[in-house]
Design a protein around this motif. Structure first.
Motif, short mmCIF file in Angstrom:
data_model
loop_
_atom_site.label_atom_id
_atom_site.label_comp_id
_atom_site.label_asym_id
_atom_site.label_seq_id
_atom_site.Cartn_x
_atom_site.Cartn_y
_atom_site.Cartn_z
N VAL A 138 0.82 -1.22 0.00
CA VAL A 138 0.00 0.00 0.00
C VAL A 138 0.85 1.27 0.00
O VAL A 138 0.65 2.16 -0.82
N VAL A 139 1.80 1.37 0.94
CA VAL A 139 2.63 2.58 1.02
C VAL A 139 3.48 2.78 -0.24
O VAL A 139 3.54 3.90 -0.77
N PRO A 140 4.14 1.75 -0.77
CA PRO A 140 4.86 1.94 -2.03
C PRO A 140 3.96 2.41 -3.17
O PRO A 140 4.35 3.29 -3.96
N ALA A 141 2.75 1.86 -3.26
CA ALA A 141 1.80 2.29 -4.29
C ALA A 141 1.44 3.75 -4.11
O ALA A 141 1.34 4.52 -5.08
N MET A 142 1.24 4.18 -2.87
CA MET A 142 0.89 5.56 -2.59
C MET A 142 2.02 6.51 -2.95
O MET A 142 1.79 7.60 -3.50
N ILE A 143 3.25 6.10 -2.67
CA ILE A 143 4.40 6.95 -3.00
C ILE A 143 4.54 7.11 -4.50
O ILE A 143 4.72 8.23 -5.01
N ILE A 144 4.44 6.01 -5.23
CA ILE A 144 4.55 6.10 -6.70
C ILE A 144 3.43 6.98 -7.25
O ILE A 144 3.66 7.84 -8.11
N HIS A 145 2.23 6.80 -6.73
CA HIS A 145 1.08 7.57 -7.22
C HIS A 145 1.26 9.07 -6.94
O HIS A 145 0.83 9.92 -7.74
N SER A 146 1.91 9.41 -5.82
CA SER A 146 2.10 10.83 -5.49
C SER A 146 3.03 11.54 -6.47
O SER A 146 2.99 12.76 -6.60
N TYR A 147 3.88 10.78 -7.16
CA TYR A 147 4.81 11.38 -8.13
C TYR A 147 4.19 11.54 -9.52
O TYR A 147 4.81 12.11 -10.40
N MET A 148 3.00 11.06 -9.70
CA MET A 148 2.37 11.12 -11.02
C MET A 148 1.69 12.48 -11.21
O MET A 148 0.47 12.62 -11.10
N MET A 149 2.51 13.50 -11.46
CA MET A 149 2.02 14.85 -11.68
C MET A 149 2.92 15.56 -12.69
O MET A 149 4.01 15.08 -13.00
N ASP A 150 2.44 16.69 -13.21
CA ASP A 150 3.22 17.45 -14.19
C ASP A 150 4.48 18.00 -13.55
O ASP A 150 4.47 18.44 -12.39
N PHE A 151 5.56 18.02 -14.33
CA PHE A 151 6.84 18.51 -13.82
C PHE A 151 6.79 20.00 -13.56
O PHE A 151 6.21 20.77 -14.33
N SER A 152 7.42 20.41 -12.46
CA SER A 152 7.51 21.83 -12.10
C SER A 152 8.84 22.06 -11.40
O SER A 152 9.19 21.33 -10.46
N MET A 153 9.59 23.06 -11.84
CA MET A 153 10.87 23.37 -11.20
C MET A 153 10.68 23.79 -9.75
O MET A 153 11.51 23.48 -8.89
N GLU A 154 9.58 24.47 -9.49
CA GLU A 154 9.31 24.90 -8.11
C GLU A 154 9.09 23.69 -7.20
O GLU A 154 9.63 23.63 -6.08
N ILE A 155 8.30 22.72 -7.69
CA ILE A 155 8.05 21.52 -6.89
C ILE A 155 9.34 20.72 -6.73
O ILE A 155 9.62 20.19 -5.64
N LEU A 156 10.16 20.64 -7.78
CA LEU A 156 11.44 19.93 -7.69
C LEU A 156 12.33 20.60 -6.64
O LEU A 156 12.98 19.91 -5.83
N HIS A 157 12.37 21.93 -6.65
CA HIS A 157 13.16 22.66 -5.66
C HIS A 157 12.65 22.37 -4.24
O HIS A 157 13.44 22.12 -3.32
N ASN A 158 11.33 22.39 -4.08
CA ASN A 158 10.74 22.10 -2.77
C ASN A 158 11.01 20.65 -2.34
O ASN A 158 11.19 20.37 -1.15
N LEU A 159 11.02 19.74 -3.31
CA LEU A 159 11.30 18.33 -3.02
C LEU A 159 12.72 18.17 -2.50
O LEU A 159 12.95 17.46 -1.50
N LEU A 160 13.67 18.83 -3.15
CA LEU A 160 15.06 18.77 -2.70
C LEU A 160 15.21 19.42 -1.33
O LEU A 160 15.97 18.94 -0.48
N THR A 161 14.47 20.49 -1.12
CA THR A 161 14.47 21.14 0.20
C THR A 161 13.94 20.18 1.26
O THR A 161 14.47 20.10 2.38
N ALA A 162 12.87 19.45 0.92
CA ALA A 162 12.27 18.49 1.85
C ALA A 162 13.28 17.40 2.22
O ALA A 162 13.35 16.98 3.39
N PHE A 163 14.09 16.95 1.26
CA PHE A 163 15.13 15.97 1.54
C PHE A 163 16.11 16.53 2.57
O PHE A 163 16.45 15.87 3.56
N GLY A 164 16.58 17.75 2.31
CA GLY A 164 17.55 18.37 3.21
C GLY A 164 17.00 18.59 4.60
O GLY A 164 17.67 18.30 5.61
N LEU A 165 15.76 19.10 4.68
CA LEU A 165 15.13 19.35 5.97
C LEU A 165 14.85 18.04 6.72
O LEU A 165 14.92 18.01 7.96
#
Length: 308
Positions: free
Chosen positions: A46-73
């Motif tokens: 269930v959790v792996p399916a949810m994670i993969i599904h959460s990535y199924m969205m249009d690409f955005s540099m802002e979201i990518l930047h926030n994602l990298l920030t989330a990793f660091g935080l």
């Protein structure tokens, strides 16, 4: 304030589901030993399916930047929790210490955190939450595993990581998102349906855990209350303060702080059984912090809306 109200409502919903799981055990509809089967279903499917599904969205540099920030935080938050816990337990090494350290450092991010993040922030929030859980799992199966097992054998650590499906889901999800790989409906729809199982299934498991514990003895154990204070008050407060001093704001920072406010990781009890630690202390820590989260999670949401 709005985020806090939404959180309070969502936590109330979660606790109704928890109550359902507890009642199901008390009435014999579900057997206590069934929680291991349901837990495997949640962790490995269930959790792996949810994670993969959460990535199924249009690409955005802002979201990518926030994602990298989330990793660091996420790295910063978990390491802050580790330092705080090790400092507090440096002079108190007894049979409870490994479990105390593990339960303080590692929150129940996937069980309690993901349902809340989904309700409050939607799929974008889950994206940042998946970054946290990836860091969380790497540190849990390396540093955390070492705490409770007493082993630092690289082969044991590598074997543990290779059996962590969340990491594979993260790699697949990142590939889908960064390369914008089209996912056919035939695959996307089952992923979405499986992802929707996360909240009810995780809460049912939590309820089963509570039903199996002796709540009266738990709430009278001063050591469990100390653990709860560190896990749900001290560590989130320090993370919030450090994030504020460093100037981190926005959804990615809010998601990480909320996940740090979650109760002790449910796997704490599993490790206590596996490595011969105090099982009642481990289970009590999970149960008490889970019960307290109905107060502290909305409080955390209220604070972050005021300061972040």
């Amino acid at each position: 304030m709005e985020l806090a109200l939404i959180t309070a409502q969502q936590v109330a919903v979660l606790f109704l589901l928890i109550g359902t799981g507890a009642v199901a055990v008390k009435t014999g509809v579900l057997k206590p030993e069934s929680k291991q089967v349901l837990s495997n279903l949640l962790v490995y499917l269930v959790v792996p399916a949810m994670i993969i599904h959460s990535y199924m969205m249009d690409f955005s540099m802002e979201i990518l930047h926030n994602l990298l920030t989330a990793f660091g935080l996420s790295i910063l938050a978990i390491l802050l929790g580790t330092v705080i816990t090790l400092l507090l337990t440096a002079r108190h090494k007894d049979q409870r210490t490994p479990i105390f350290r593990f339960a303080c450092i590692f929150s129940n991010a996937a069980y309690m955190g993901f349902p809340l993040i989904s309700a409050l922030f939607g799929s974008e929030g889950l994206l940042y939450a998946s970054a946290y859980v990836t860091v969380f799992n790497i540190l849990l199966w390396t540093m955390g595993y070492g705490f409770v097992s007493g082993s630092s054998n690289p082969k044991d650590v590598a074997r543990s990581l290779l059996h962590t499906p969340v990491l594979y889901a993260m790699v697949i999800g990142l590939a889908v998102y960064l390369l914008q790989i089209p996912v056919p409906t035939l695959i996307a729809q089952p992923l979405e349906l499986l992802a929707g199982m996360n909240t009810p299934l995780s809460m049912l498991i939590t309820g089963m855990l509570i039903a199996a514990g002796n709540v009266r003895s738990i709430v009278s154990n001063v050591h469990i209350w100390k653990l709860a204070a560190v896990r749900m008050l001290l560590i989130p407060a320090v993370c919030l303060a450090v994030f504020g001093l460093l100037g981190f704001q926005g959804m990615s920072a809010q998601v990480v702080v909320l996940l740090e406010c979650c109760p002790a990781a449910a796997i704490t009890s599993v490790f206590a059984v596996q490595f011969g630690h105090d099982e009642s202390f481990a289970a009590g820590s999970v149960v008490l912090t889970t019960l307290l989260s109905i107060i502290f999670l909305p409080l955390c949401a209220l604070i972050i809306t005021m300061v972040m």
